[in-house]
Design a protein around this motif. Structure first.
Motif, PDB file in Angstrom:
ATOM      1  N   ARG A  27       0.920  -1.202  -0.376  1.00  0.00           N
ATOM      2  CA  ARG A  27      -0.042   0.413  -0.086  1.00  0.00           C
ATOM      3  C   ARG A  27       1.052   0.696   0.234  1.00  0.00           C
ATOM      4  O   ARG A  27       0.615   2.291  -0.851  1.00  0.00           O
ATOM      5  N   GLU A  28       2.100   1.544   1.143  1.00  0.00           N
ATOM      6  CA  GLU A  28       2.579   1.760   0.780  1.00  0.00           C
ATOM      7  C   GLU A  28       3.431   2.621  -0.182  1.00  0.00           C
ATOM      8  O   GLU A  28       3.678   3.372  -1.150  1.00  0.00           O
ATOM      9  N   TRP A  29       3.927   1.556  -0.933  1.00  0.00           N
ATOM     10  CA  TRP A  29       4.419   1.779  -2.538  1.00  0.00           C
ATOM     11  C   TRP A  29       3.705   2.132  -3.357  1.00  0.00           C
ATOM     12  O   TRP A  29       4.246   3.502  -4.442  1.00  0.00           O
ATOM     13  N   LEU A  30       2.659   1.967  -3.530  1.00  0.00           N
ATOM     14  CA  LEU A  30       1.350   1.851  -4.540  1.00  0.00           C
ATOM     15  C   LEU A  30       1.457   3.506  -4.385  1.00  0.00           C
ATOM     16  O   LEU A  30       1.177   4.461  -5.800  1.00  0.00           O
ATOM     17  N   ASP A  31       0.738   4.399  -3.231  1.00  0.00           N
ATOM     18  CA  ASP A  31       1.419   5.481  -2.731  1.00  0.00           C
ATOM     19  C   ASP A  31       2.222   6.639  -2.858  1.00  0.00           C
ATOM     20  O   ASP A  31       1.812   8.015  -3.910  1.00  0.00           O
ATOM     21  N   THR A  32       3.142   5.901  -3.455  1.00  0.00           N
ATOM     22  CA  THR A  32       5.042   6.753  -2.991  1.00  0.00           C
ATOM     23  C   THR A  32       5.682   6.329  -4.479  1.00  0.00           C
ATOM     24  O   THR A  32       4.951   6.947  -5.810  1.00  0.00           O
ATOM     25  N   THR A  33       5.916   5.358  -4.160  1.00  0.00           N
ATOM     26  CA  THR A  33       7.229   4.601  -5.390  1.00  0.00           C
ATOM     27  C   THR A  33       6.244   4.409  -7.073  1.00  0.00           C
ATOM     28  O   THR A  33       6.944   5.227  -7.930  1.00  0.00           O
ATOM     29  N   ALA A  34       5.759   3.894  -6.885  1.00  0.00           N
ATOM     30  CA  ALA A  34       4.139   3.572  -7.806  1.00  0.00           C
ATOM     31  C   ALA A  34       3.640   4.479  -8.372  1.00  0.00           C
ATOM     32  O   ALA A  34       3.840   4.593  -9.738  1.00  0.00           O
TER      33      ALA A  34
ATOM     34  N   ARG B 271       4.644   8.347  -8.417  1.00  0.00           N
ATOM     35  CA  ARG B 271       5.538   8.819  -9.279  1.00  0.00           C
ATOM     36  C   ARG B 271       5.773   8.202 -10.331  1.00  0.00           C
ATOM     37  O   ARG B 271       6.070   8.506 -11.612  1.00  0.00           O
ATOM     38  N   ALA B 272       6.093   6.881 -10.161  1.00  0.00           N
ATOM     39  CA  ALA B 272       6.557   6.542 -11.718  1.00  0.00           C
ATOM     40  C   ALA B 272       6.028   5.637 -12.851  1.00  0.00           C
ATOM     41  O   ALA B 272       6.540   5.342 -13.974  1.00  0.00           O
ATOM     42  N   LEU B 273       4.682   5.528 -12.834  1.00  0.00           N
ATOM     43  CA  LEU B 273       3.498   4.477 -13.378  1.00  0.00           C
ATOM     44  C   LEU B 273       2.669   6.051 -13.639  1.00  0.00           C
ATOM     45  O   LEU B 273       2.542   6.849 -13.199  1.00  0.00           O
ATOM     46  N   ARG B 274       2.344   5.169 -14.946  1.00  0.00           N
ATOM     47  CA  ARG B 274       1.150   6.132 -15.949  1.00  0.00           C
ATOM     48  C   ARG B 274      -0.154   6.308 -14.549  1.00  0.00           C
ATOM     49  O   ARG B 274       0.137   5.002 -14.507  1.00  0.00           O
ATOM     50  N   PRO B 275      -0.356   7.088 -14.592  1.00  0.00           N
ATOM     51  CA  PRO B 275      -2.057   6.656 -14.205  1.00  0.00           C
ATOM     52  C   PRO B 275      -2.479   5.787 -14.222  1.00  0.00           C
ATOM     53  O   PRO B 275      -3.401   4.653 -13.702  1.00  0.00           O
ATOM     54  N   SER B 276      -3.202   5.282 -15.786  1.00  0.00           N
ATOM     55  CA  SER B 276      -3.415   4.476 -16.108  1.00  0.00           C
ATOM     56  C   SER B 276      -3.567   2.551 -15.618  1.00  0.00           C
ATOM     57  O   SER B 276      -3.765   1.767 -15.438  1.00  0.00           O
ATOM     58  N   THR B 277      -1.873   3.245 -15.472  1.00  0.00           N
ATOM     59  CA  THR B 277      -0.634   1.789 -15.037  1.00  0.00           C
ATOM     60  C   THR B 277      -1.181   1.005 -13.682  1.00  0.00           C
ATOM     61  O   THR B 277      -1.631   0.600 -13.115  1.00  0.00           O
ATOM     62  N   HIS B 278      -1.083   2.251 -12.950  1.00  0.00           N
ATOM     63  CA  HIS B 278      -1.072   2.783 -11.686  1.00  0.00           C
ATOM     64  C   HIS B 278      -2.116   2.646 -11.512  1.00  0.00           C
ATOM     65  O   HIS B 278      -2.636   1.317 -10.034  1.00  0.00           O
TER      66      HIS B 278
ATOM     67  N   ILE C  28      -4.350  -0.180 -12.644  1.00  0.00           N
ATOM     68  CA  ILE C  28      -3.989  -1.670 -13.035  1.00  0.00           C
ATOM     69  C   ILE C  28      -3.829  -1.863 -11.954  1.00  0.00           C
ATOM     70  O   ILE C  28      -4.026  -3.562 -11.229  1.00  0.00           O
ATOM     71  N   TYR C  29      -2.641  -2.101 -11.480  1.00  0.00           N
ATOM     72  CA  TYR C  29      -1.079  -1.906 -10.441  1.00  0.00           C
ATOM     73  C   TYR C  29      -2.625  -1.641  -9.384  1.00  0.00           C
ATOM     74  O   TYR C  29      -2.248  -2.963  -8.059  1.00  0.00           O
ATOM     75  N   GLU C  30      -3.223  -0.663  -8.723  1.00  0.00           N
ATOM     76  CA  GLU C  30      -3.721  -0.915  -7.544  1.00  0.00           C
ATOM     77  C   GLU C  30      -5.173  -2.456  -7.459  1.00  0.00           C
ATOM     78  O   GLU C  30      -5.421  -2.292  -6.284  1.00  0.00           O
ATOM     79  N   VAL C  31      -6.170  -2.415  -8.617  1.00  0.00           N
ATOM     80  CA  VAL C  31      -6.632  -3.168  -8.998  1.00  0.00           C
ATOM     81  C   VAL C  31      -6.116  -4.123  -8.511  1.00  0.00           C
ATOM     82  O   VAL C  31      -6.513  -5.674  -7.683  1.00  0.00           O
ATOM     83  N   ASN C  32      -5.036  -4.810  -8.818  1.00  0.00           N
ATOM     84  CA  ASN C  32      -4.669  -6.169  -8.641  1.00  0.00           C
ATOM     85  C   ASN C  32      -4.068  -6.463  -7.367  1.00  0.00           C
ATOM     86  O   ASN C  32      -3.565  -7.332  -7.268  1.00  0.00           O
ATOM     87  N   VAL C  33      -3.507  -5.220  -6.863  1.00  0.00           N
ATOM     88  CA  VAL C  33      -2.333  -5.466  -5.193  1.00  0.00           C
ATOM     89  C   VAL C  33      -4.004  -5.805  -4.521  1.00  0.00           C
ATOM     90  O   VAL C  33      -4.021  -6.479  -3.808  1.00  0.00           O
ATOM     91  N   ASN C  34      -4.573  -4.444  -4.669  1.00  0.00           N
ATOM     92  CA  ASN C  34      -5.888  -5.193  -3.232  1.00  0.00           C
ATOM     93  C   ASN C  34      -6.783  -5.795  -4.272  1.00  0.00           C
ATOM     94  O   ASN C  34      -8.002  -6.756  -3.147  1.00  0.00           O
ATOM     95  N   LYS C  35      -7.057  -6.681  -4.773  1.00  0.00           N
ATOM     96  CA  LYS C  35      -8.288  -8.003  -5.343  1.00  0.00           C
ATOM     97  C   LYS C  35      -7.621  -8.977  -5.358  1.00  0.00           C
ATOM     98  O   LYS C  35      -8.303 -10.201  -5.086  1.00  0.00           O
ATOM     99  N   HIS C  36      -5.893  -9.165  -5.803  1.00  0.00           N
ATOM    100  CA  HIS C  36      -5.575 -10.271  -5.587  1.00  0.00           C
ATOM    101  C   HIS C  36      -4.533 -11.051  -4.591  1.00  0.00           C
ATOM    102  O   HIS C  36      -3.931 -11.600  -3.989  1.00  0.00           O
ATOM    103  N   ILE C  37      -3.209  -9.857  -4.298  1.00  0.00           N
ATOM    104  CA  ILE C  37      -2.286  -9.852  -3.988  1.00  0.00           C
ATOM    105  C   ILE C  37      -2.481  -9.974  -2.495  1.00  0.00           C
ATOM    106  O   ILE C  37      -2.369 -10.901  -1.636  1.00  0.00           O
ATOM    107  N   ILE C  38      -3.202  -9.257  -1.993  1.00  0.00           N
ATOM    108  CA  ILE C  38      -3.507  -8.597  -0.133  1.00  0.00           C
ATOM    109  C   ILE C  38      -3.536  -9.650   0.054  1.00  0.00           C
ATOM    110  O   ILE C  38      -3.921 -10.683   1.020  1.00  0.00           O
ATOM    111  N   PRO C  39      -5.360  -9.419  -0.513  1.00  0.00           N
ATOM    112  CA  PRO C  39      -5.727 -10.633   0.282  1.00  0.00           C
ATOM    113  C   PRO C  39      -5.132 -12.240   0.379  1.00  0.00           C
ATOM    114  O   PRO C  39      -5.644 -13.364   1.773  1.00  0.00           O
ATOM    115  N   ALA C  40      -4.459 -12.535  -0.305  1.00  0.00           N
ATOM    116  CA  ALA C  40      -3.560 -13.981  -0.425  1.00  0.00           C
ATOM    117  C   ALA C  40      -2.015 -13.862   0.256  1.00  0.00           C
ATOM    118  O   ALA C  40      -1.419 -14.254   1.535  1.00  0.00           O
ATOM    119  N   LEU C  41      -1.569 -12.793   0.607  1.00  0.00           N
ATOM    120  CA  LEU C  41       0.051 -12.450   0.999  1.00  0.00           C
ATOM    121  C   LEU C  41       0.599 -11.952   1.935  1.00  0.00           C
ATOM    122  O   LEU C  41       1.020 -11.546   2.389  1.00  0.00           O
TER     123      LEU C  41
END
Length: 402
Positions: free
Chosen positions: A107-114, A116-123, A125-138
């Motif tokens: 969550r912190e990485w998404l709000d800071t590093t990611a 700044r580095a990613l286009r809004p559309s890519t960010h 997509i990252y946010e959806v995958n992190v919250n929907k798939h990665i965080i529930p499992a890991l």
């Protein structure tokens, strides 16, 4: 070493002839008891520096800071682990223990590093995958405890739910985030590097023949997306590039447009020549857009976009695809394609016309001619056969006995 039980079921471990109860230490290693599986648990203290502080009564006091590491296993292995930590502290590779979880860090990485580095559309997509798939499992796992085997099991659990391409996107997110964690000294190694995501097959490239393209464009005349389809088919622009195109990027008098905004790579920034037909279509499109501006008046949000909604705002790619493109394909009797297929069609028609691959690569904004050759290698056998026939004809005319 042996373990025995005493009154009140308090675990006791015997180390070098000594009996240790929870809270007692030997050689700088504290016995903590047993875990739920019956394994001995130890706490290892590692010197992390000291400083002098002034007490309320004005005296100076030396305060020693220690890091607490937890180890599960035998006392002998705990000693080895302590020695390893001390060696790492000496050579500068030591990583302090952290209670940071995968969820907290991502969550912190998404709000800071990611961000700044990613286009809004890519960010997004990252946010959806992190919250929907990665965080529930890991998410509940401590970041320093995450290993490649756990990640592999996570990927396996996704195989019945997601496509290999989507799992690969999740793998890319973990690689990037954990690489940052390693660079910041939070973890020693990036466990995603040793994980094995599913293999992603190269997608089959769909292209239209010239006859099919003509039918599609003829069917699209008079619709909102005619100019967009025509431009994509005869410039090879990506849909995202076309939807970010502004009239200030287009010189209709000189017959050229410039791809400048939020491009995929540096090589994507380019000038693309326009033929007379594309120029005519865009001139007509601009006239129609100006008429819409007059009708809408103040409701029109003029952002200078070449391809915009009736209110001047950026159109939705999914809406353009589902509401316009797919029905047009069905009506025209051509294969159901996506917008990117028009880019592939442009490249294939240029190849069929014997345009040099270098020129095609430049028009498409590829990083190199090798990228173009690799992407469209399936077209080469046909082109080689045509080239061979041309060479044979040349030999018949100019060779011996010709």
């Amino acid at each position: 070493m042996a373990t025995k039980r005493v009154a009140a079921d308090v675990p006791v471990v015997r180390v070098d002839g000594r009996e240790l109860r929870p809270g007692q230490s030997f050689q700088g290693i504290e016995y903590r008891g047993k875990d739920k599986d019956g394994n001995d648990v130890w706490r290892i203290l590692v010197y992390a520096g000291d400083k002098w502080v002034e007490t309320p009564d004005g005296k100076r006091k030396r305060v020693v800071k220690t890091d607490k590491h937890t180890f599960t296993g035998t006392f002998r292995d705990a000693k080895k682990f302590k020695a390893k930590l001390e060696a790492e502290r000496q050579d500068g590779t030591y990583t302090p223990p952290s209670k940071e979880t995968v969820a907290g860090y991502l969550r912190e990485w998404l709000d800071t590093t990611a961000r700044r580095a990613l286009r809004p559309s890519t960010h997004a997509i990252y946010e959806v995958n992190v919250n929907k798939h990665i965080i529930p499992a890991l998410g509940h796992i401590r970041l320093q405890k995450l290993d490649s085997n756990t990640i592999d099991r996570f990927y396996s659990s996704l195989e019945d739910k997601l496509s290999p391409a989507t799992i690969m996107k999740i793998h890319t997110i973990l690689l990037s985030a954990l690489s940052k964690a390693k660079a910041d000294g939070i973890i020693k190694q990036n466990p995603a590097k040793n994980a094995t995501p599913p293999r992603v097959e190269d997608p089959e490239i769909t292209v239209l023949t010239q006859e099919q393209l003509d039918r599609l464009l003829e069917t699209a005349k008079g619709t909102r997306i005619y100019a967009l389809l025509y431009t994509l088919a005869y410039t090879g622009l990506r849909l995202g590039e076309a939807l970010q195109l502004r009239w200030s990027d287009v010189d209709l008098d000189r017959g050229v447009l410039y791809v400048l905004h939020k491009t995929k790579t540096k090589s994507s920034i380019r000038a693309v020549s326009l033929d007379d037909d594309v120029v005519a279509v865009l001139r007509q499109h601009k006239e129609e857009q100006d008429e819409i501006k007059e009708i809408e008046g103040e409701r029109y949000q003029d952002m200078g976009l070449v391809f915009a909604t009736e209110r001047g705002t950026p159109p939705s790619p999914s809406n353009l695809r589902n509401r316009y493109l797919y029905p047009l394909c069905a009506k025209a009797g051509v294969p159901r394609i996506n917008f990117h297929a028009l880019r592939h069609t442009h490249a294939s028609l240029l190849m069929a016309a014997n345009v040099h691959p270098k020129i095609i690569s430049e028009r498409l904004g590829h990083a190199s001619i090798e990228t173009t050759a690799d992407r469209y290698q399936h077209l080469f056998p046909t082109l080689q056969a045509e080239a061979l026939e041309q060479y044979k004809e040349y030999r018949r005319k100019h060779g011996k006995g010709g």
